[in-house]
Motif scaffolding. Sequence first.
Motif, PDB file in Angstrom:
ATOM      1  N   PHE A 164       0.849  -1.512  -0.041  1.00  0.00           N
ATOM      2  CA  PHE A 164       0.201  -0.047  -0.020  1.00  0.00           C
ATOM      3  C   PHE A 164       0.772   1.249  -0.189  1.00  0.00           C
ATOM      4  N   VAL A 165       1.830   1.408   0.922  1.00  0.00           N
ATOM      5  CA  VAL A 165       2.872   2.459   0.815  1.00  0.00           C
ATOM      6  C   VAL A 165       3.609   2.657  -0.755  1.00  0.00           C
ATOM      7  N   SER A 166       3.935   1.619  -1.322  1.00  0.00           N
ATOM      8  CA  SER A 166       4.460   1.618  -2.296  1.00  0.00           C
ATOM      9  C   SER A 166       3.744   2.597  -3.494  1.00  0.00           C
ATOM     10  N   GLU A 167       2.618   2.714  -3.238  1.00  0.00           N
ATOM     11  CA  GLU A 167       1.452   3.649  -4.153  1.00  0.00           C
ATOM     12  C   GLU A 167       1.901   5.011  -3.912  1.00  0.00           C
ATOM     13  N   PHE A 168       2.609   5.346  -2.719  1.00  0.00           N
ATOM     14  CA  PHE A 168       2.860   6.782  -2.514  1.00  0.00           C
ATOM     15  C   PHE A 168       4.480   7.146  -2.511  1.00  0.00           C
ATOM     16  N   CYS A 169       5.144   5.897  -2.100  1.00  0.00           N
ATOM     17  CA  CYS A 169       6.664   5.934  -1.927  1.00  0.00           C
ATOM     18  C   CYS A 169       7.152   4.877  -3.061  1.00  0.00           C
ATOM     19  N   PHE A 170       7.878   5.069  -4.150  1.00  0.00           N
ATOM     20  CA  PHE A 170       8.227   4.099  -5.009  1.00  0.00           C
ATOM     21  C   PHE A 170       9.098   2.970  -4.583  1.00  0.00           C
ATOM     22  N   LYS A 171      10.229   3.437  -3.672  1.00  0.00           N
ATOM     23  CA  LYS A 171      11.203   2.698  -3.009  1.00  0.00           C
ATOM     24  C   LYS A 171      10.678   1.815  -2.173  1.00  0.00           C
ATOM     25  N   ALA A 172       9.615   1.907  -1.661  1.00  0.00           N
ATOM     26  CA  ALA A 172       8.895   0.853  -0.915  1.00  0.00           C
ATOM     27  C   ALA A 172       8.769  -0.396  -1.596  1.00  0.00           C
ATOM     28  N   CYS A 173       8.838  -0.580  -3.021  1.00  0.00           N
ATOM     29  CA  CYS A 173       8.588  -1.866  -3.671  1.00  0.00           C
ATOM     30  C   CYS A 173       9.889  -2.594  -3.453  1.00  0.00           C
ATOM     31  N   SER A 174      11.087  -2.002  -3.160  1.00  0.00           N
ATOM     32  CA  SER A 174      12.291  -2.870  -3.073  1.00  0.00           C
ATOM     33  C   SER A 174      12.012  -3.284  -1.705  1.00  0.00           C
ATOM     34  N   ILE A 175      11.542  -2.733  -0.828  1.00  0.00           N
ATOM     35  CA  ILE A 175      11.383  -3.087   0.558  1.00  0.00           C
ATOM     36  C   ILE A 175      10.424  -4.605   0.559  1.00  0.00           C
ATOM     37  N   TYR A 176       9.271  -4.258  -0.130  1.00  0.00           N
ATOM     38  CA  TYR A 176       8.581  -5.417  -0.259  1.00  0.00           C
ATOM     39  C   TYR A 176       9.086  -6.820  -0.682  1.00  0.00           C
ATOM     40  N   LEU A 177       9.777  -6.553  -2.006  1.00  0.00           N
ATOM     41  CA  LEU A 177      10.676  -7.610  -2.330  1.00  0.00           C
ATOM     42  C   LEU A 177      11.723  -8.195  -1.389  1.00  0.00           C
ATOM     43  N   SER A 178      12.265  -7.575  -0.598  1.00  0.00           N
ATOM     44  CA  SER A 178      13.001  -7.882   0.357  1.00  0.00           C
ATOM     45  C   SER A 178      12.344  -8.989   1.491  1.00  0.00           C
ATOM     46  N   LEU A 179      11.248  -8.272   2.042  1.00  0.00           N
ATOM     47  CA  LEU A 179      10.336  -8.958   2.731  1.00  0.00           C
ATOM     48  C   LEU A 179       9.935 -10.325   2.025  1.00  0.00           C
ATOM     49  N   LYS A 180       9.798 -10.271   0.671  1.00  0.00           N
ATOM     50  CA  LYS A 180       9.353 -11.667   0.342  1.00  0.00           C
ATOM     51  C   LYS A 180      10.411 -12.728   0.309  1.00  0.00           C
ATOM     52  N   GLN A 181      11.674 -12.300   0.728  1.00  0.00           N
ATOM     53  CA  GLN A 181      12.681 -13.234   0.867  1.00  0.00           C
ATOM     54  C   GLN A 181      12.564 -14.116   2.226  1.00  0.00           C
TER      55      GLN A 181
END
Length: 364
Positions: A118-135
Motif C-alpha cells: 500500500f505504501v508503495s503507491e506513495f513511495c516508489f522505493k517501498a517496492c524494493s522493501i516489499y521484495l526484500s520481505l518476500k525473501q
Amino acid sequence: MRLTTNEKALIGAYMERASQVPQNEKIPLFCDHTLRYLNVELKRLQRSKFTINSITSSLSLLVRYAWQVRGLGPDVFSISHCTADFIRDWLNYEITEHKISAATRNLRLSHLRCYVVFVSEFCFKACSIYLSLKQIPKMKVIQQEKTLLTEGNISSMLKAVITTEKGKRNALILLILYECAMRASELTALKVKDVINIDGKSRLNVMGKGKRQRYTPIKEETAEMLKAYIRIFHESSSPDTPLFYSIRKEKPVALTVKTVETIVNQAAELAREHDPTIPKRVHPHAFRRSKATALYQKGTPIEIVSSFIGHSSTETTKIYTTPSEEQLRKAMEKCDFPDEWKNAKANYTEDDLKKKIVACGLTP
C-alpha cells in the motif's frame, strides 16, 4: 522465489518507473500512512473489523518493537528500516518474548507485506522493501486436529442450558450456530428483520465475510423456537433491533463475539458432567466446522456445502471436510482386488518359504 500475479505486476511497475523516480525521493515514516490504510483502504477492501483489528495489532507491535527495543521512535522509524534482517529480528523477538505461534508469526509477516505494498503507491522505493520481505520464508505450521462435535454432543449442551428463560436463549444460539454453520460474528450481526418466512418456509438473512449475503434455511422446529423467542424477547422491538442482545443503559445492544464464546464454554462445561466425550476446548467455530463435516460425511456434494456455509471457493471448504470411516471403507471397496487375484494360489512350497525366512536372517 514464487511470485503471484500481483507481485509480478508490482515488479513490472518498478522496472517501468525506476528511471523516472528522483534519487532524493523522500522515504516516509512508517506511521505516515497507517491511519489511511486502516481506516480507508481496508474498509474499501471490505475487510471485517476483526481482520482490521488483527492488522492494527501487528503494525502496532512492530512500531513498539522499533521504539522500545531498537530505539527508533515513531518520529524516526521509517519504511526503509523494514529490511529483511530487521523484520526477521522482530519476528524472532515476538516468538521469544511473546510466545506467539508459527501461524501468528506468519500472519504478522503477511500483514506487514500488505501494508508495504500500500505504501508503495506513495513511495516508489517501498517496492524494493516489499521484495526484500518476500525473501523471508514462512514458518512451517504443524496442523493440529480440529475440534469436532457430534450431534450427541450438541444435544447434551442444549439440554444442559435450556433450564431457564435466558438458558433458552443460549440454547437457541447454540442451535443456530450448528444448524446454520454460522460464524459467531454472523450470529451477533443478526437483526429481528433477518428472520424471514416465505410460503411457510423460514430462513435467515446472513451477512458473511466480505459483505457476502446468503439466505440460510432453517428447520421447522428451529423456526418455532425462534418465533417463541421473538415473542418473549422482542415483544415491542423494531425490525433493526439485534436478534440476540444484552441490555446496556436500558437499550438492547448486540451480543459480542466474546459473549458468544462464553455461552459456548459454559454450555460445554455444564454438559461435560453427563457427556465426557465433549472436547476440553470448545470454540463457536467448532459448531460451524462440525456441521460442514457432518453434511459432507452424509454425502452432500462439496459445492453445496461450500454454498451453505458461505465460502467463495470450494478449496476453502475442503479444510472442513473430513471423510468418515464409512466413506473410506466404500472408497477401499471400489479399489478391491480383481477376482483372479483373490483366487490365485501361491506357487511357493513350505520349504521355499522357510528358505526365504532364513535368507532374511530370521528363524522360521
